[in-house]
Design a protein around this motif. Structure first.
Motif, short mmCIF file in Angstrom:
data_model
loop_
_atom_site.label_atom_id
_atom_site.label_comp_id
_atom_site.label_asym_id
_atom_site.label_seq_id
_atom_site.Cartn_x
_atom_site.Cartn_y
_atom_site.Cartn_z
N THR A 272 0.68 -0.94 0.28
CA THR A 272 0.05 0.21 -0.25
C THR A 272 0.74 1.28 0.16
OG1 THR A 272 -1.61 1.00 1.49
CG2 THR A 272 -0.32 0.53 2.89
N HIS B 136 -3.20 -7.79 4.08
CA HIS B 136 -4.09 -8.48 4.32
C HIS B 136 -4.83 -8.25 2.92
CE1 HIS B 136 -6.59 -6.06 6.43
NE2 HIS B 136 -8.07 -6.21 5.22
N PRO C 73 -4.67 -3.99 2.15
CA PRO C 73 -4.82 -2.59 3.11
C PRO C 73 -3.92 -3.24 4.24
CG PRO C 73 -6.58 -3.51 2.89
CD PRO C 73 -5.60 -4.31 1.04
N ALA C 74 -3.55 -2.31 4.77
CA ALA C 74 -3.47 -2.68 6.62
C ALA C 74 -4.19 -3.35 7.39
CB ALA C 74 -1.55 -1.79 6.86
N GLY C 75 -3.98 -4.02 8.45
CA GLY C 75 -4.51 -4.05 9.75
C GLY C 75 -4.96 -2.48 10.76
N ARG D 36 -4.76 -3.01 -3.86
CA ARG D 36 -5.77 -4.25 -2.62
C ARG D 36 -4.97 -4.88 -1.45
NH1 ARG D 36 -7.51 -3.15 -8.42
NH2 ARG D 36 -9.43 -3.99 -8.54
#
Lengths: 455, 455
Positions: free
Chosen positions: B268, B399, B291-293, B289
């Protein structure tokens, strides 16, 4: 000291130009800054050698898109109807059948399948009715719907393979992405936002009803000509600094100052600007989560619209790719025939790796299957892969993946100090469409003007 | 003319430093460029007033993380076991029960629920076994698994609410995001990548087994000291230009030239760099597509680890937030007690909007419920919201949302001319972990060295 502009608008698409114009009308000074060498954003009109034009991006308008009709009328742009006379081809794994073009959203399939499809659509419409466009995450079942993809929801609700395949086509046609990629809640929101399944998918009395003579980019060109200041082109914004006093907006070579800034870029691109101070985590994480669909729009020009004399509309719907959707895109007052088609979702992704030659062959191959050997003799092939466009990075717009509306929806339009957000992806009505872009521009202009009045 | 470096590495985390070191060992000249004023990336060690340290980011290592054990040994860093003696608290909507700490991944629940949970885990493990870590999208059922979220798959496979809730906790603990947000295929991949459910979730003989004396950032600090060239700090890379001759890498103030560049940032963030020429559409869309948590890591220091004398491990698992997971994080050779806890997924998002005071109150409120009134008397509260960190923008890692592995997986490690990709998110083994970061660094060093040999 440089005299500060009231508002800087980033992006000279429909949203940005609408906002700029409205703010000027309200008496504010405005600068519009655009990355490309042209205005129009996802509306781009391609000039043919003989002066005729084709739209490489967004091109249709239809019922309930009231702002677009007003705008075209005001800008003295004429409309013409999408050709829709004759039969539509349904191509089902080698088997070709014909259906009427005035069917509504339903393809001609066997009665059992049609019944199954009807039931699912009824279930969807019941849910669509309950969505609050301003805050889809507030529905009591929002979290459950947002934990499903469109595909997993449909699979759970029907065993009929054809019905499942139908929704994959719907997803590709509407979002340029697979039904596996979008949240079911987003699908419900989008259908409501677009005035219902029928309106979204139809030609007659639907979102594909009419086209703009001279191409849709004319709308942005004419809007930009009405502005007091010329749009600043070829200036991709890399950095926005803000302090109590206002904002500084930087491109590679220069910077501008203003009291407020409006960012109209799709979220995934808005997230690439460097912000100082850095944006709050939640705003940033939102922009990590709204990817653009994958679409290559192809137009093939023929000496005549040969399909018409066979009693065909030029429309084809196929359960197999790479062309699942074809339409007649012939020009007004022109004897040539034009077919427009889309390689979308996984088809578009695969086709992105092909050579131009291979894409051309594959497209013609499909057209021959749908319309016969005459499709081989084309005059011209024109394509635009929106994923490759540095300042768009996909089409038609951004979609919400599962969990995003419920986890991050409330940050979509929330201003951060002097930064306000617009663009088709922020619209409540006709989200993702030209109509939504214009509405978002009007909304943000009002929003910014309110804060300027207060300050 | 400036003498060109062979390789520029962007990012001085474990992945970048490992790559740089290995390339130097192979005889190449390397420059590491880092955005922050420190090395270590998601490993950051916080110095307490008395010289003791706590890890604000990644901190645990465990079995099968062989590269991490080798590295710590080589760098002469000592390890110590995570405290795991006593009972674990299970907090279930106001009802507190105790369970052993050596149970494996299963919480202490009634037999009916445990059986249901066991069945689901068995189903998952059967699927996990079949995943090809190099290409999870190649499994015959990959598209179906990738069209489900973890949550929708679990909901379809069990009616037991507790089992569903269990997987929500698992998702928060492992991915810092809701089970609604991740692809079921990604979950299967990740479990396989992390040596199975037990290993991922356990303390004894699991991924949370041991900690590094002096903190995990020491690993990066010592690695950076072994490099011939000093790491260039405080230089966020904004632009990468490449041509046949090699690359130019720009920060705001300067630029560097090299033959090859390795980007180790999470996808990202890698997507936010401007590339000239622009990257191919599919690579760009991949970065839209993943993204981080969302995670806030909180550590609260007490005069003593008071829970131990009550026969408790200091671990709590709760079905309700904002703290669903608490562990003993006390320091070696220190009489104080430290609890570490996480506000994750939607809990973390909500808590991001709270004031520091409110987060402190909420955390203490939970700890009082779990451990009693003694939890009120704390010495210090330390937190890190990784979503707010400009150069990380979430945690623990990126993820894959539904459809991404099947549509875009093959672009994850695919070099673009002179640009190579590394980082924990590109790892096949222990993806998302320190171990994965190191392995990705080794993999990319080999990859780059092969292309340099050929050129």
């Amino acid at each position: 000291m440089i005299k500060k502009t009231d508002v800087i608008v980033i992006g000279a698409g429909l949203s940005g130009l609408t906002a700029a114009r409205k703010l000027e009308e309200l008496g504010y000074s405005v600068k519009v800054i655009e990355a490309r060498d042209r205005v129009g954003g996802r509306n781009e009109t391609h000039l043919l050698a003989d002066g005729q034009v084709l739209d490489l991006g967004g091109q249709w308008i239809g019922p309930t898109q009231t702002k677009m009709y007003e705008l075209c009328k005001e800008l003295k742009l004429e409309l013409f109807p999408t050709h829709n006379e004759g039969k539509v081809i349904l191509y089902d794994h080698g088997k070709k059948s014909l259906m009427g073009s005035k069917n509504g959203a339903l393809p001609k399939l066997n009665v059992f399948i049609l019944l199954g499809l009807g039931l699912i659509i009824k279930k969807i419409e019941k849910r669509v009715d309950q969505i609050d466009l301003d805050a889809p995450w507030k529905h009591p079942k929002a979290k459950v719907w947002d934990s499903e993809t469109l595909e997993s929801w449909v699979r759970k609700n029907t065993k009929l393979k054809k019905v499942r395949a139908y929704f994959n086509i719907v997803s590709e046609v509407v979002f340029s992405t697979e039904a596996s990629d979008i949240s079911f809640l987003h699908f419900l929101f989008y259908v409501k936002s677009g005035s219902g399944m029928d309106n979204l998918l139809n030609i007659d009395e639907g979102a594909q009803k009419e086209r703009v003579v001279g191409g849709t980019q004319q709308i942005s060109i004419r809007l930009s000509e009405l502005l007091k200041n010329e749009v600043i082109l070829e200036s991709p914004v890399t950095r926005i600094e803000q302090s109590e006093n206002g904002v500084k907006v930087f491109s590679k070579e220069q910077f501008w100052q203003a009291k407020k800034v409006i960012v109209t870029l799709p979220p995934t691109l808005a997230g690439r600007i460097t912000y100082a101070p850095p944006l709050p985590g939640m705003r940033d994480q939102l922009t990590q989560r709204i990817p653009a669909g994958s679409v290559i729009k192809i137009q093939i020009i023929y000496k005549t619209p040969f399909w018409r004399k066979k009693g065909l509309t030029g429309q084809a719907v196929s359960f197999t790719g790479p062309l699942k959707i074809v339409m007649d895109n012939s020009l007004p007052n022109d004897s040539r025939g034009v077919l427009v088609m889309f390689m979308e979702g996984n088809d578009g992704r695969e086709a992105s790796e092909w050579t131009l030659e291979k894409r051309t062959q594959k497209a013609i191959g499909c057209l021959v299957k749908y319309f016969g050997d005459e499709a081989k003799d084309y005059l011209d092939y024109i394509e635009r892969n929106w994923c490759d466009e540095e300042f768009t990075r996909g089409g038609y717009g951004g979609h919400f993946t599962p969990g995003v509306w419920s986890g991050f929806g409330k940050y979509l339009r929330k201003p951060i100090q002097h930064i306000h957000w617009a663009g088709a992806e922020t619209a409540t009505v006709w989200n993702g469409y030209m109509e939504g872009a214009v509405r978002s521009g009007e909304r943000v202009a009002t929003e910014v003007s309110e804060t300027l009045k207060d300050s």
